[in-house]
Write an enzyme that holds these catalytic residues in place. Sequence first.
Site, PDB file in Angstrom:
ATOM      1  N   ASP A   1       0.839  -1.194   0.000  1.00  0.00           N
ATOM      2  CA  ASP A   1       0.000   0.000   0.000  1.00  0.00           C
ATOM      3  C   ASP A   1       0.874   1.244   0.000  1.00  0.00           C
ATOM      4  O   ASP A   1       1.861   1.330   0.762  1.00  0.00           O
ATOM      5  CB  ASP A   1      -0.903  -0.004   1.239  1.00  0.00           C
ATOM      6  CG  ASP A   1      -1.881   1.142   1.239  1.00  0.00           C
ATOM      7  OD1 ASP A   1      -2.934   1.003   0.567  1.00  0.00           O
ATOM      8  OD2 ASP A   1      -1.608   2.168   1.890  1.00  0.00           O
ATOM      9  N   ILE A   2       0.567   2.243  -0.846  1.00  0.00           N
ATOM     10  CA  ILE A   2       1.332   3.488  -0.885  1.00  0.00           C
ATOM     11  C   ILE A   2       0.987   4.321   0.352  1.00  0.00           C
ATOM     12  O   ILE A   2      -0.185   4.552   0.657  1.00  0.00           O
ATOM     13  CB  ILE A   2       1.032   4.271  -2.166  1.00  0.00           C
ATOM     14  CG1 ILE A   2       1.460   3.452  -3.397  1.00  0.00           C
ATOM     15  CG2 ILE A   2       1.722   5.632  -2.152  1.00  0.00           C
ATOM     16  CD1 ILE A   2       1.136   4.125  -4.712  1.00  0.00           C
TER      17      ILE A   2
ATOM     18  N   GLU B   1      -5.118   2.093  -4.001  1.00  0.00           N
ATOM     19  CA  GLU B   1      -3.659   2.148  -4.001  1.00  0.00           C
ATOM     20  C   GLU B   1      -3.061   0.880  -3.423  1.00  0.00           C
ATOM     21  O   GLU B   1      -1.868   0.851  -3.076  1.00  0.00           O
ATOM     22  CB  GLU B   1      -3.171   3.364  -3.196  1.00  0.00           C
ATOM     23  CG  GLU B   1      -3.451   3.289  -1.713  1.00  0.00           C
ATOM     24  CD  GLU B   1      -4.798   3.833  -1.322  1.00  0.00           C
ATOM     25  OE1 GLU B   1      -4.974   4.180  -0.164  1.00  0.00           O
ATOM     26  OE2 GLU B   1      -5.703   3.921  -2.196  1.00  0.00           O
TER      27      GLU B   1
END
Length: 869
Positions: free
Chosen positions: A734-735, A777
């Site tokens: 996950d960003i 994301e």
Amino acid sequence: MAMTNQASPAATGNFFRLDELKNLLISHEQWLMEKILDYAKQQGYTRYSSPLINAWQLSISGLSQAVIQAIDLLGDRLPEFSPDDTYTENPIARFGIIEAGRHRKRGIRLEMFLGLLKYYRQTYQDLIRKKIKDHETRYRCDLFIVRCFDLFELALCAEWNKVPEDRIIDELQKTNRDLTNDKNRYLTLFKSLSDPVFLVDAQGMIQNINPAGTDLIKAGKIPGHGDPGRFKGTVLETLLPWLSPVFSPPASPGLRPEPLEIKIRIDNRPKVFRVIRSGMLDLSGKFEGSVVVVTDITEQTRAQEALKLNEERLALALEATSDAIWDWNINRKKSFFSPRYYTMLGYDPGEFPPTREAWQSLVHPDDLERVESLIDRSHDLGKSFQVDFRLKTKTGQWKWILSRGKLVARDGFGRPVRMVGTHMDLTDRRLMEKALSKSEALFRGLFDNMGCGIALLDKTGIVRNANAFFTQMLGFQDSDSLIGQNYLKLLAPEFMGDARAVLQEFSGGEIKSNRADRLMQGKDKMKIWTDQGLSPIYNRKNEIDTIALVCTDISDRVRTRETLQEVSDRLTLATAAGGIGVWEWDVKKNKMVWDSRMMDIYKIKGRDFSGSFQDWKRRIHPEDTQETIQALDRAAREGGRFNGEFRIIRPNKTVRNIRGAALPQFNDNGLVIRMIGVNWDITDLKQMEEEIRILALTDPLTGANNRRSFMEQAETELARCKRYNHPLSTLMIDIDHFKDINDTFGHHMGDLALKLLTEICLTVLRENDLFGRVGGEEFSAVLVETKEKKGFQVAERLRKKLSRAVVSEDGQSFQFTVSIGIAELNEEDTKIEDALKKSDRALYRAKHLGRNRVVAASQLDPENKNIHS
């Protein structure tokens, strides 16, 4: 005459039930005819009258009607005779009076006629004694019959004896003249028949032959063909050996017309004949020979074969095309809908009637007025039309349809009678345009036994005689129903003018014969197409006395021709609508014939195609040649269908995908002699299918697997690892602070970050690892053959490389970090979801600990060692 009204005491009472006699006579006419004919043969009366059973129907019918009339007039009373009776005025005896006149004119002696009448009386008594069981009723009915016949005899004797001898002589002379004229008429009729006719004796020797028969022998190159008398006494089979099957079995008295179809070659040209052989009997009922009629049906046979061939082509084309075919007969208010017409809307073929009303009920209310107005205008203008509208499917949904149609026939008054067209389903095309921007039956014996309709007309066209075939062809029970009618009124209105002009030309001596196809109207307005021959018959003064009308029922031929045209129209429309090329392969000669659409599909000109099978074979892609040729050879060898897809290489080296289908054609021995098939280009369809498949499996932004594709592949890997007890680890990526990136730099820059992350992950991960975008994301990976410890190292390497990556465009740039959770598959994990949930929990632990880090699921279990410290 005074008819006594007083009933005898023995004839009164309810037991005298004459209704039973009345019903018996009505229902047993055939029995009575057979019985009197049997008596006549036994006693020799058939030497002076016909031995054919139908000739006795008139007398039996007349006698029965007279008895029935007596029952109706007298009720339960018997006919009585008084001294003052004038029998010639008795209505019941009228039939006997008429018969006396007829037989006297023919030269029959009174004694002979009365003798035969005794056997008529015996015939009716035999019927009563055989069929009526009650003794008293049988006695009374028998007595009634005896009284009636006594009345007949009294009346005819009174009528017969009051005629002077000179009048009898005049009547006999007139009868002789009429017989001579009848003979001349039948001779003229015999000679004017368009079909070859041969009269042969019991040994098969020719007794007479008409000009058409002479022409047939001429065609066989038999010497002496110019003189019909040359052949009299010659066995017909020696002149025309191919007629031998007609004379097997040998001639017999019970010979009935049985049509036989014979195929031969004359002047090296194939011919098909229908041959009918009918037995002829003399007055004693003895078999004396046959009438052989030969009809050329070559043209009709060819038309039927062509119809069958085109029907097969149409069926193949309809099977191949995705468009629906419709054919609307405007006058009959009938339509034809192809199977695709129904399935396009979710219905089974034939589930609703092919009518305009059914179609109207399916059209969207907002489109109906516009579409019908356009169709009606096309009727007037005779132009093609094209219109799109919505049709309701079986499930209630609406489909967009492109309809193309054209008026193809008008009647004699210029009114539209038939339209044909196609329906194309535009629904999927419209959807694809949004998603991908892309887009069909001796001489008197001849007259009665001819296998064609014959009528004799007077100069004005009034029917004076007609044979049984003509009568039955028009739907009448007997010729009396036709005699006296005007021939012109038996024609359909549109043919009356032409026939009237022909009759007038006969009167003026302008023409000698006429032959034409004319539509006739039979009983109850029944329509019959006929091939008619009109020929004048001249009397001794060389004046036209009678006109012979010879008719052959050609309704089947006309219907075949019309159906052939309809099938041809549909075939042309179907192949044009579907872009389908049609080819034929002569298996024996190994030659092929292509239509223009085949040339277009392969992008070659006619001069560039030799027509050989090898020429086509070399245009198939080398990788597809063997399989395609083997399938086609197998279909030709086994007589089966061919269906397949293959690639071809055009002259410009471009490769196209082709779908092919073919059906075999057999000879009389059941061997395949040719294949008829179609080709159509499916390259664009293949490309669209591939694009749709890719769109269904990948994330449109990053190009990574979408969640569905990723999960399906991951489940497959999980099953494999558990089957072979191999390790497997999952990553959740996950960003960090992705919302802030979108808020600060905009969504476009955020999309660039997602694309960059995907690019880097695909370079770090191995080719057999799985990677996909599972959320906004969020991304996930499956590391095959990888334990958690090694997977942790991969994840850390990936985290570091991503943290050093820079997203930049148009003067903006930034870096980002990721948080990663990793988990290893264990025995309790039955689905990939189980392992992903563990790595997802580890991901959120990484977020909680400050982000930009990797956390293993094992670290969340305090009892596990910290293997990553």
